[in-house]
Design a protein around this motif. Structure first.
Motif, PDB file in Angstrom:
ATOM      1  N   GLU A 296      46.830  39.121  20.907  1.00 52.75           N
ATOM      2  CA  GLU A 296      47.186  40.284  20.092  1.00 52.75           C
ATOM      3  C   GLU A 296      47.090  39.933  18.610  1.00 52.75           C
ATOM      4  O   GLU A 296      46.538  40.697  17.805  1.00 52.75           O
ATOM      5  CB  GLU A 296      48.597  40.766  20.452  1.00 52.75           C
ATOM      6  CG  GLU A 296      48.958  42.134  19.889  1.00 52.75           C
ATOM      7  CD  GLU A 296      49.395  42.117  18.432  1.00 52.75           C
ATOM      8  OE1 GLU A 296      49.317  43.166  17.765  1.00 52.75           O
ATOM      9  OE2 GLU A 296      49.826  41.041  17.943  1.00 52.75           O
ATOM     10  N   THR A 297      47.617  38.770  18.242  1.00 54.33           N
ATOM     11  CA  THR A 297      47.551  38.333  16.849  1.00 54.33           C
ATOM     12  C   THR A 297      46.137  37.962  16.455  1.00 54.33           C
ATOM     13  O   THR A 297      45.647  38.340  15.376  1.00 54.33           O
ATOM     14  CB  THR A 297      48.488  37.132  16.621  1.00 54.33           C
ATOM     15  OG1 THR A 297      49.844  37.549  16.809  1.00 54.33           O
ATOM     16  CG2 THR A 297      48.342  36.581  15.205  1.00 54.33           C
ATOM     17  N   TRP A 298      45.454  37.224  17.322  1.00 54.56           N
ATOM     18  CA  TRP A 298      44.096  36.784  16.974  1.00 54.56           C
ATOM     19  C   TRP A 298      43.142  37.964  16.875  1.00 54.56           C
ATOM     20  O   TRP A 298      42.202  37.936  16.076  1.00 54.56           O
ATOM     21  CB  TRP A 298      43.607  35.768  18.007  1.00 54.56           C
ATOM     22  CG  TRP A 298      44.476  34.544  18.085  1.00 54.56           C
ATOM     23  CD1 TRP A 298      45.354  34.094  17.136  1.00 54.56           C
ATOM     24  CD2 TRP A 298      44.570  33.617  19.174  1.00 54.56           C
ATOM     25  NE1 TRP A 298      45.976  32.947  17.560  1.00 54.56           N
ATOM     26  CE2 TRP A 298      45.522  32.631  18.805  1.00 54.56           C
ATOM     27  CE3 TRP A 298      43.945  33.522  20.416  1.00 54.56           C
ATOM     28  CZ2 TRP A 298      45.854  31.561  19.641  1.00 54.56           C
ATOM     29  CZ3 TRP A 298      44.278  32.461  21.247  1.00 54.56           C
ATOM     30  CH2 TRP A 298      45.215  31.493  20.864  1.00 54.56           C
ATOM     31  N   HIS A 299      43.359  38.995  17.662  1.00 51.90           N
ATOM     32  CA  HIS A 299      42.553  40.215  17.598  1.00 51.90           C
ATOM     33  C   HIS A 299      42.872  40.990  16.326  1.00 51.90           C
ATOM     34  O   HIS A 299      41.975  41.330  15.543  1.00 51.90           O
ATOM     35  CB  HIS A 299      42.845  41.062  18.834  1.00 51.90           C
ATOM     36  CG  HIS A 299      41.995  42.283  18.977  1.00 51.90           C
ATOM     37  ND1 HIS A 299      40.638  42.241  19.211  1.00 51.90           N
ATOM     38  CD2 HIS A 299      42.331  43.608  18.933  1.00 51.90           C
ATOM     39  CE1 HIS A 299      40.157  43.464  19.302  1.00 51.90           C
ATOM     40  NE2 HIS A 299      41.155  44.312  19.136  1.00 51.90           N
ATOM     41  N   ALA A 300      44.160  41.235  16.100  1.00 53.28           N
ATOM     42  CA  ALA A 300      44.587  42.061  14.968  1.00 53.28           C
ATOM     43  C   ALA A 300      44.311  41.395  13.628  1.00 53.28           C
ATOM     44  O   ALA A 300      43.795  42.032  12.701  1.00 53.28           O
ATOM     45  CB  ALA A 300      46.079  42.382  15.094  1.00 53.28           C
ATOM     46  N   GLU A 301      44.624  40.097  13.513  1.00 55.42           N
ATOM     47  CA  GLU A 301      44.618  39.445  12.204  1.00 55.42           C
ATOM     48  C   GLU A 301      43.424  38.532  11.962  1.00 55.42           C
ATOM     49  O   GLU A 301      43.104  38.225  10.817  1.00 55.42           O
ATOM     50  CB  GLU A 301      45.913  38.654  12.024  1.00 55.42           C
ATOM     51  CG  GLU A 301      47.164  39.537  12.079  1.00 55.42           C
ATOM     52  CD  GLU A 301      48.433  38.790  11.750  1.00 55.42           C
ATOM     53  OE1 GLU A 301      48.417  37.945  10.829  1.00 55.42           O
ATOM     54  OE2 GLU A 301      49.458  39.043  12.413  1.00 55.42           O
TER      55      GLU A 301
ATOM     56  N   ASP B 146      45.925  31.417  29.385  1.00 52.76           N
ATOM     57  CA  ASP B 146      45.033  32.439  28.843  1.00 52.76           C
ATOM     58  C   ASP B 146      45.561  32.957  27.507  1.00 52.76           C
ATOM     59  O   ASP B 146      46.774  33.055  27.292  1.00 52.76           O
ATOM     60  CB  ASP B 146      44.930  33.586  29.846  1.00 52.76           C
ATOM     61  CG  ASP B 146      43.971  34.667  29.402  1.00 52.76           C
ATOM     62  OD1 ASP B 146      42.759  34.483  29.586  1.00 52.76           O
ATOM     63  OD2 ASP B 146      44.441  35.696  28.866  1.00 52.76           O
ATOM     64  N   SER B 147      44.643  33.328  26.635  1.00 53.93           N
ATOM     65  CA  SER B 147      45.023  33.788  25.295  1.00 53.93           C
ATOM     66  C   SER B 147      45.860  35.057  25.320  1.00 53.93           C
ATOM     67  O   SER B 147      46.599  35.338  24.373  1.00 53.93           O
ATOM     68  CB  SER B 147      43.779  34.027  24.449  1.00 53.93           C
ATOM     69  OG  SER B 147      42.938  35.014  25.050  1.00 53.93           O
ATOM     70  N   ASN B 148      45.766  35.845  26.402  1.00 52.71           N
ATOM     71  CA  ASN B 148      46.472  37.121  26.463  1.00 52.71           C
ATOM     72  C   ASN B 148      47.786  37.034  27.247  1.00 52.71           C
ATOM     73  O   ASN B 148      48.467  38.045  27.422  1.00 52.71           O
ATOM     74  CB  ASN B 148      45.570  38.192  27.089  1.00 52.71           C
ATOM     75  CG  ASN B 148      46.106  39.591  26.899  1.00 52.71           C
ATOM     76  OD1 ASN B 148      46.526  39.968  25.801  1.00 52.71           O
ATOM     77  ND2 ASN B 148      46.121  40.377  27.961  1.00 52.71           N
TER      78      ASN B 148
ATOM     79  N   PRO C  99      32.698  34.882  18.723  1.00 55.32           N
ATOM     80  CA  PRO C  99      33.075  34.489  17.356  1.00 55.32           C
ATOM     81  C   PRO C  99      33.904  35.571  16.671  1.00 55.32           C
ATOM     82  O   PRO C  99      33.860  36.746  17.033  1.00 55.32           O
ATOM     83  CB  PRO C  99      31.723  34.301  16.661  1.00 55.32           C
ATOM     84  CG  PRO C  99      30.805  35.220  17.394  1.00 55.32           C
ATOM     85  CD  PRO C  99      31.249  35.159  18.839  1.00 55.32           C
ATOM     86  N   LEU C 100      34.655  35.136  15.665  1.00 57.39           N
ATOM     87  CA  LEU C 100      35.515  36.056  14.939  1.00 57.39           C
ATOM     88  C   LEU C 100      34.695  37.002  14.079  1.00 57.39           C
ATOM     89  O   LEU C 100      33.665  36.635  13.512  1.00 57.39           O
ATOM     90  CB  LEU C 100      36.499  35.280  14.061  1.00 57.39           C
ATOM     91  CG  LEU C 100      37.390  34.249  14.752  1.00 57.39           C
ATOM     92  CD1 LEU C 100      38.415  33.711  13.769  1.00 57.39           C
ATOM     93  CD2 LEU C 100      38.064  34.811  15.983  1.00 57.39           C
ATOM     94  N   ASP C 101      35.203  38.234  13.981  1.00 57.09           N
ATOM     95  CA  ASP C 101      34.630  39.247  13.104  1.00 57.09           C
ATOM     96  C   ASP C 101      35.701  39.582  12.069  1.00 57.09           C
ATOM     97  O   ASP C 101      36.624  38.807  11.835  1.00 57.09           O
ATOM     98  CB  ASP C 101      34.225  40.474  13.935  1.00 57.09           C
ATOM     99  CG  ASP C 101      33.173  41.329  13.238  1.00 57.09           C
ATOM    100  OD1 ASP C 101      33.047  41.236  12.005  1.00 57.09           O
ATOM    101  OD2 ASP C 101      32.495  42.099  13.933  1.00 57.09           O
ATOM    102  N   GLU C 102      35.616  40.745  11.462  1.00 53.31           N
ATOM    103  CA  GLU C 102      36.668  41.171  10.546  1.00 53.31           C
ATOM    104  C   GLU C 102      37.921  41.535  11.349  1.00 53.31           C
ATOM    105  O   GLU C 102      37.824  41.952  12.505  1.00 53.31           O
ATOM    106  CB  GLU C 102      36.197  42.370   9.723  1.00 53.31           C
ATOM    107  CG  GLU C 102      35.092  42.043   8.742  1.00 53.31           C
ATOM    108  CD  GLU C 102      35.497  40.948   7.776  1.00 53.31           C
ATOM    109  OE1 GLU C 102      36.568  41.073   7.147  1.00 53.31           O
ATOM    110  OE2 GLU C 102      34.762  39.947   7.671  1.00 53.31           O
ATOM    111  N   PRO C 103      39.103  41.384  10.763  1.00 52.32           N
ATOM    112  CA  PRO C 103      40.337  41.725  11.492  1.00 52.32           C
ATOM    113  C   PRO C 103      40.336  43.170  11.966  1.00 52.32           C
ATOM    114  O   PRO C 103      39.825  44.061  11.290  1.00 52.32           O
ATOM    115  CB  PRO C 103      41.434  41.485  10.449  1.00 52.32           C
ATOM    116  CG  PRO C 103      40.844  40.535   9.468  1.00 52.32           C
ATOM    117  CD  PRO C 103      39.387  40.854   9.408  1.00 52.32           C
ATOM    118  N   TYR C 104      40.928  43.389  13.120  1.00 49.25           N
ATOM    119  CA  TYR C 104      41.009  44.733  13.684  1.00 49.25           C
ATOM    120  C   TYR C 104      42.210  45.510  13.145  1.00 49.25           C
ATOM    121  O   TYR C 104      42.218  46.739  13.204  1.00 49.25           O
ATOM    122  CB  TYR C 104      41.093  44.665  15.215  1.00 49.25           C
ATOM    123  CG  TYR C 104      39.777  44.343  15.879  1.00 49.25           C
ATOM    124  CD1 TYR C 104      39.019  45.333  16.487  1.00 49.25           C
ATOM    125  CD2 TYR C 104      39.279  43.036  15.889  1.00 49.25           C
ATOM    126  CE1 TYR C 104      37.808  45.040  17.099  1.00 49.25           C
ATOM    127  CE2 TYR C 104      38.077  42.733  16.494  1.00 49.25           C
ATOM    128  CZ  TYR C 104      37.341  43.740  17.087  1.00 49.25           C
ATOM    129  OH  TYR C 104      36.137  43.448  17.687  1.00 49.25           O
TER     130      TYR C 104
END
Length: 298
Positions: free
Chosen positions: A153-158, A245-247, A274-279
């Motif tokens: 949740e954090t890695w996706h959002a931020e 798992d990450s989730n 790979p990481l993109d811009e924060p969601y």
């Protein structure tokens, strides 16, 4: 919710965001041609529960060497003054040291070890890179816990991690007991995404790495998840480990015993994720929290 023209399968935070549970759209164990130390039974268990306990991952000698390395890092004035070192709220005790594989050759070597990286490749079905590394040092008497959360949740959002194609391995350097802040997990909670309410404050990592408030499931969500899945706890001697798992929703309580609880924490992300811009944040967190270099780990 859309972002850069692409549908977001895991919306969270943002204006008007409400807490909800969203079915996971991606595998836990990805199709893989990689061989390694994890057996077929291990992979089935990881897929089912979202985590796998690894007894005796390190030898007693390896544990002693890494414990000495932890002591060196925690007492080095340059490391303590570095922004990558996080201290406990209300004290100057070291809580975490991030990007530790760049501060310690021993940890960098451990991250590449087939016992560790090999399992990550098997689970993620691809080459991997280190999204994050840190040492968590929970001191005795007043070590503060980590509230319930899903890392993804954090890695996706931020951080802008698109999918939960990442796995963490927490390696115990001290005995992990039920009474000294051992990690608690909600089995199979990785199969749903716990979307969180509230917007991400600017520079949120400056506070969340010490005590996270935003990006944690609300109490109704936690009641529903624990009622459905129960709670398990990672306990074991120094040298044992937990791959999860990450989730997966997890957390830990405070440590009021005299016994510290210290772990090396390595996060492997697929090179195909790979990481993109924060969601759901105005800007990405620093590289030492979330690496944007997806070069395969060799």
């Amino acid at each position: 919710m859309t972002r850069s023209g692409t549908s977001d399968l895991y919306p969270t935070r943002g204006a008007g965001a409400a807490a909800t549970l969203i079915p996971r759209e991606h595998p836990t164990v990805w199709p893989s041609a990689y061989t390694g130390p994890a057996s077929d039974g291990d992979l089935v268990m990881h897929d089912c529960n979202g985590y796998l306990k690894l007894p005796d991952l390190l030898t007693a000698g390896e544990v002693a060497d890494h414990w000495d390395e932890l002591g060196r890092l925690c007492t080095d004035p340059r490391v303590r003054a570095d922004e990558r070192t996080i201290v406990e709220p209300g004290s100057e005790d070291v809580r975490s040291i991030f990007e530790v594989h760049r501060l310690s050759d021993a940890v960098a070597e451990l991250a590449r070890d087939p016992r560790v990286a090999g399992r990550a490749r098997q689970v993620l079905g691809s080459e991997v890179y280190l999204h994050q590394s840190r040492i968590n040092y929970m001191p005795g008497f007043d070590g503060k816990g980590f509230y319930w959360h899903s890392d993804f949740e954090t890695w996706h959002a931020e951080d802008g991690m698109p999918t939960p194609r990442a796995v963490s391995i927490s390696i115990a350097l001290t005995d992990n007991h039920a009474y000294n802040g051992g990690l608690m997990v909600l089995p199979s909670s990785h199969r749903v995404f716990a979307s969180c309410a509230g917007e991400t404050p600017d520079g949120h990592h400056e506070e969340s790495l010490r005590s996270q408030q935003v990006g944690t499931p609300d109490r109704d969500t936690l009641r529903a998840l624990t009622h459905r899945h129960g709670i398990d706890q990672f306990t074991g001697p120094a040298g044992s480990a937990l791959m999860f798992d990450s989730n997966l929703v997890h957390g830990s309580g405070n440590n009021i015993t005299p016994h510290p609880r210290s772990n090396i924490f390595l996060v492997f992300n697929s090179v195909e994720n790979p990481l993109d811009e924060p969601y759901a944040a105005g800007r990405p967190r620093p590289e030492w929290v979330a690496s944007r270099d997806a070069t395969p780990l060799r």
